[in-house]
Scaffold this motif. Structure first.
Motif, PDB file in Angstrom:
ATOM      1  N   THR A 167       0.852  -1.183   0.000  1.00 33.80           N
ATOM      2  CA  THR A 167       0.000   0.000   0.000  1.00 33.80           C
ATOM      3  C   THR A 167       0.891   1.236   0.000  1.00 33.80           C
ATOM      4  OG1 THR A 167      -1.707  -1.182   1.262  1.00 33.80           O
ATOM      5  CG2 THR A 167      -1.827   1.225   1.258  1.00 33.80           C
ATOM      6  N   GLU A 168       0.539   2.229  -0.799  1.00 30.56           N
ATOM      7  CA  GLU A 168       1.318   3.464  -0.859  1.00 30.56           C
ATOM      8  C   GLU A 168       1.336   4.163   0.501  1.00 30.56           C
ATOM      9  OE1 GLU A 168       3.168   4.766  -3.188  1.00 30.56           O
ATOM     10  OE2 GLU A 168       2.801   3.095  -4.567  1.00 30.56           O
ATOM     11  N   GLY A 169       2.464   4.820   0.787  1.00 28.65           N
ATOM     12  CA  GLY A 169       2.648   5.453   2.078  1.00 28.65           C
ATOM     13  C   GLY A 169       1.594   6.485   2.418  1.00 28.65           C
ATOM     14  N   THR A 170       1.153   7.266   1.441  1.00 32.22           N
ATOM     15  CA  THR A 170       0.126   8.274   1.724  1.00 32.22           C
ATOM     16  C   THR A 170      -1.182   7.618   2.153  1.00 32.22           C
ATOM     17  OG1 THR A 170      -0.395   8.302  -0.655  1.00 32.22           O
ATOM     18  CG2 THR A 170       1.087  10.022   0.187  1.00 32.22           C
ATOM     19  N   ALA A 171      -1.517   6.489   1.543  1.00 34.64           N
ATOM     20  CA  ALA A 171      -2.735   5.769   1.923  1.00 34.64           C
ATOM     21  C   ALA A 171      -2.572   5.136   3.296  1.00 34.64           C
ATOM     22  CB  ALA A 171      -3.079   4.707   0.884  1.00 34.64           C
ATOM     23  N   ARG A 172      -1.387   4.570   3.564  1.00 34.43           N
ATOM     24  CA  ARG A 172      -1.138   3.984   4.883  1.00 34.43           C
ATOM     25  C   ARG A 172      -1.329   5.038   5.973  1.00 34.43           C
ATOM     26  NH1 ARG A 172       3.694   1.529   2.443  1.00 34.43           N
ATOM     27  NH2 ARG A 172       4.951   3.082   3.519  1.00 34.43           N
ATOM     28  N   LEU A 173      -0.739   6.205   5.772  1.00 30.45           N
ATOM     29  CA  LEU A 173      -0.823   7.259   6.779  1.00 30.45           C
ATOM     30  C   LEU A 173      -2.266   7.703   6.978  1.00 30.45           C
ATOM     31  CD1 LEU A 173       0.663   9.135   8.703  1.00 30.45           C
ATOM     32  CD2 LEU A 173       1.020  10.714   6.792  1.00 30.45           C
ATOM     33  N   ARG A 174      -3.006   7.861   5.890  1.00 32.21           N
ATOM     34  CA  ARG A 174      -4.407   8.271   5.995  1.00 32.21           C
ATOM     35  C   ARG A 174      -5.235   7.250   6.780  1.00 32.21           C
ATOM     36  NH1 ARG A 174      -5.073   8.794   1.041  1.00 32.21           N
ATOM     37  NH2 ARG A 174      -6.193   6.882   0.523  1.00 32.21           N
ATOM     38  N   ILE A 175      -4.989   5.968   6.526  1.00 32.61           N
ATOM     39  CA  ILE A 175      -5.741   4.926   7.217  1.00 32.61           C
ATOM     40  C   ILE A 175      -5.353   4.870   8.698  1.00 32.61           C
ATOM     41  CG2 ILE A 175      -6.082   2.420   7.369  1.00 32.61           C
ATOM     42  CD1 ILE A 175      -5.739   2.416   4.253  1.00 32.61           C
ATOM     43  N   LEU A 176      -4.062   4.988   8.988  1.00 30.04           N
ATOM     44  CA  LEU A 176      -3.622   4.988  10.381  1.00 30.04           C
ATOM     45  C   LEU A 176      -4.213   6.160  11.149  1.00 30.04           C
ATOM     46  CD1 LEU A 176       0.137   4.071   9.879  1.00 30.04           C
ATOM     47  CD2 LEU A 176      -1.588   2.622  10.971  1.00 30.04           C
ATOM     48  N   GLN A 177      -4.235   7.340  10.541  1.00 26.82           N
ATOM     49  CA  GLN A 177      -4.785   8.513  11.213  1.00 26.82           C
ATOM     50  C   GLN A 177      -6.301   8.383  11.382  1.00 26.82           C
ATOM     51  OE1 GLN A 177      -3.136  11.446   8.497  1.00 26.82           O
ATOM     52  NE2 GLN A 177      -1.636  12.086  10.016  1.00 26.82           N
ATOM     53  N   GLY A 178      -6.965   7.796  10.400  1.00 27.30           N
ATOM     54  CA  GLY A 178      -8.399   7.575  10.522  1.00 27.30           C
ATOM     55  C   GLY A 178      -8.723   6.607  11.640  1.00 27.30           C
ATOM     56  N   ARG A 179      -7.924   5.542  11.734  1.00 27.35           N
ATOM     57  CA  ARG A 179      -8.120   4.576  12.817  1.00 27.35           C
ATOM     58  C   ARG A 179      -7.850   5.226  14.161  1.00 27.35           C
ATOM     59  NH1 ARG A 179     -10.776   0.089  14.493  1.00 27.35           N
ATOM     60  NH2 ARG A 179      -9.500  -1.183  15.882  1.00 27.35           N
ATOM     61  N   GLN A 180      -6.823   6.048  14.229  1.00 25.23           N
ATOM     62  CA  GLN A 180      -6.503   6.750  15.465  1.00 25.23           C
ATOM     63  C   GLN A 180      -7.672   7.624  15.914  1.00 25.23           C
ATOM     64  OE1 GLN A 180      -3.634  10.015  15.193  1.00 25.23           O
ATOM     65  NE2 GLN A 180      -2.504   9.108  16.909  1.00 25.23           N
ATOM     66  N   ALA A 181      -8.235   8.379  14.979  1.00 24.00           N
ATOM     67  CA  ALA A 181      -9.372   9.242  15.314  1.00 24.00           C
ATOM     68  C   ALA A 181     -10.572   8.421  15.779  1.00 24.00           C
ATOM     69  CB  ALA A 181      -9.749  10.095  14.104  1.00 24.00           C
ATOM     70  N   ARG A 182     -10.807   7.281  15.132  1.00 20.67           N
ATOM     71  CA  ARG A 182     -11.925   6.422  15.514  1.00 20.67           C
ATOM     72  C   ARG A 182     -11.764   5.905  16.944  1.00 20.67           C
ATOM     73  NH1 ARG A 182     -15.122   3.469  12.134  1.00 20.67           N
ATOM     74  NH2 ARG A 182     -15.068   5.409  10.928  1.00 20.67           N
ATOM     75  N   LEU A 183     -10.553   5.480  17.288  1.00 23.66           N
ATOM     76  CA  LEU A 183     -10.321   4.963  18.636  1.00 23.66           C
ATOM     77  C   LEU A 183     -10.343   6.079  19.675  1.00 23.66           C
ATOM     78  CD1 LEU A 183      -7.635   2.156  18.244  1.00 23.66           C
ATOM     79  CD2 LEU A 183     -10.127   2.038  18.059  1.00 23.66           C
ATOM     80  N   GLU A 184      -9.885   7.266  19.308  1.00 24.46           N
ATOM     81  CA  GLU A 184      -9.946   8.397  20.237  1.00 24.46           C
ATOM     82  C   GLU A 184     -11.399   8.739  20.570  1.00 24.46           C
ATOM     83  OE1 GLU A 184      -7.733  11.332  18.145  1.00 24.46           O
ATOM     84  OE2 GLU A 184      -5.806  10.780  19.087  1.00 24.46           O
ATOM     85  N   GLU A 185     -12.270   8.678  19.577  1.00 25.95           N
ATOM     86  CA  GLU A 185     -13.696   8.915  19.818  1.00 25.95           C
ATOM     87  C   GLU A 185     -14.264   7.850  20.741  1.00 25.95           C
ATOM     88  OE1 GLU A 185     -15.458   8.898  15.969  1.00 25.95           O
ATOM     89  OE2 GLU A 185     -14.562  10.809  15.353  1.00 25.95           O
ATOM     90  N   ARG A 186     -13.884   6.599  20.513  1.00 28.72           N
ATOM     91  CA  ARG A 186     -14.385   5.504  21.341  1.00 28.72           C
ATOM     92  C   ARG A 186     -13.897   5.660  22.786  1.00 28.72           C
ATOM     93  NH1 ARG A 186     -13.093  -0.215  18.861  1.00 28.72           N
ATOM     94  NH2 ARG A 186     -14.161   0.806  17.104  1.00 28.72           N
ATOM     95  N   LEU A 187     -12.620   6.039  22.945  1.00 30.70           N
ATOM     96  CA  LEU A 187     -12.062   6.221  24.278  1.00 30.70           C
ATOM     97  C   LEU A 187     -12.756   7.363  25.018  1.00 30.70           C
ATOM     98  CD1 LEU A 187      -9.903   5.491  26.380  1.00 30.70           C
ATOM     99  CD2 LEU A 187      -8.342   7.059  25.206  1.00 30.70           C
ATOM    100  N   ALA A 188     -13.019   8.459  24.327  1.00 28.96           N
ATOM    101  CA  ALA A 188     -13.693   9.595  24.954  1.00 28.96           C
ATOM    102  C   ALA A 188     -15.083   9.201  25.421  1.00 28.96           C
ATOM    103  CB  ALA A 188     -13.762  10.761  23.970  1.00 28.96           C
TER     104      ALA A 188
END
Length: 200
Positions: free
Chosen positions: A114-135
């Protein structure tokens, strides 16, 4: 229109066949062992998916036995250039579904292609999703009986560990190029198991 699960299965099959041609049994075994959303996948689900990918031109079927043998021919599935291009399209997509639990695990399994830009976008999206769940969990942490609060604490600690791990992956990805598979050092902290224990 294909369902979300069908799209995930197509993505997984195309990703596996990047490695080498495989027959149906081997594809099923790899999906069953390595990729969580498709554990216990039946042949009744897999073979129609393989046929569909052949019909779309993403795969070709090849027989592994000659015409003079008495054995039933074994069909091997091989990725076409059209299939490689399709996998690249799917791997580059970063819609909200890529951040879900099963989708993210599958996407992560194929990050090396997977291209690096896509990897970073997916990782950041997952991070935001888990931050919402944690809050949300922390807002309701005081509710319920002692057992439910214990479960809430366990979930909170698991999310914190996952978020720490994601932060390490994101930091490593930002330091890499956009070439697929850049993050390859197994000693990098991002590759180590999430650390156990209470969050700092």
């Amino acid at each position: 229109m294909a369902t979300k699960r069908q799209q995930l299965l197509d993505f997984a099959v195309l990703g596996l066949l990047h490695e080498a041609p495989m027959h149906g049994y081997e594809v099923r075994k790899r999906l069953d062992l390595a990729i969580g959303p498709f554990r216990a996948l039946s042949f009744g689900t897999l073979y129609p998916a393989l046929r569909g990918l052949v019909e779309e031109g993403y795969l070709v079927e090849r027989s592994t036995d000659g015409p003079n043998t008495s054995r039933r021919p074994r069909i091997v599935y091989e990725l076409t250039e059209h299939g490689r291009a399709r996998f690249g399209e799917l791997a580059g997509g970063g819609d909200d579904a890529a951040y879900d639990d099963e989708s993210f695990a599958l996407r992560l399994a194929f990050f090396a292609r997977t291209e690096g830009t896509a990897r970073l976008r997916i990782l950041q999206g997952r991070q935001a999703r888990l931050e919402e769940r944690l809050a949300a969990i922390r807002r309701d942490a005081a509710s319920g009986d002692s057992w439910s609060r214990l479960l809430t604490r366990h979930t909170e600690e698991s999310l914190v560990r996952d978020l720490r791990w994601l932060a390490e992956l994101i930091a490593a990805e930002r330091g890499s190029s956009s070439t697929p598979g850049t993050l390859t050092d197994p000693n990098h902290p991002a590759f180590q198991p999430p650390r156990l224990g209470a969050p700092n």
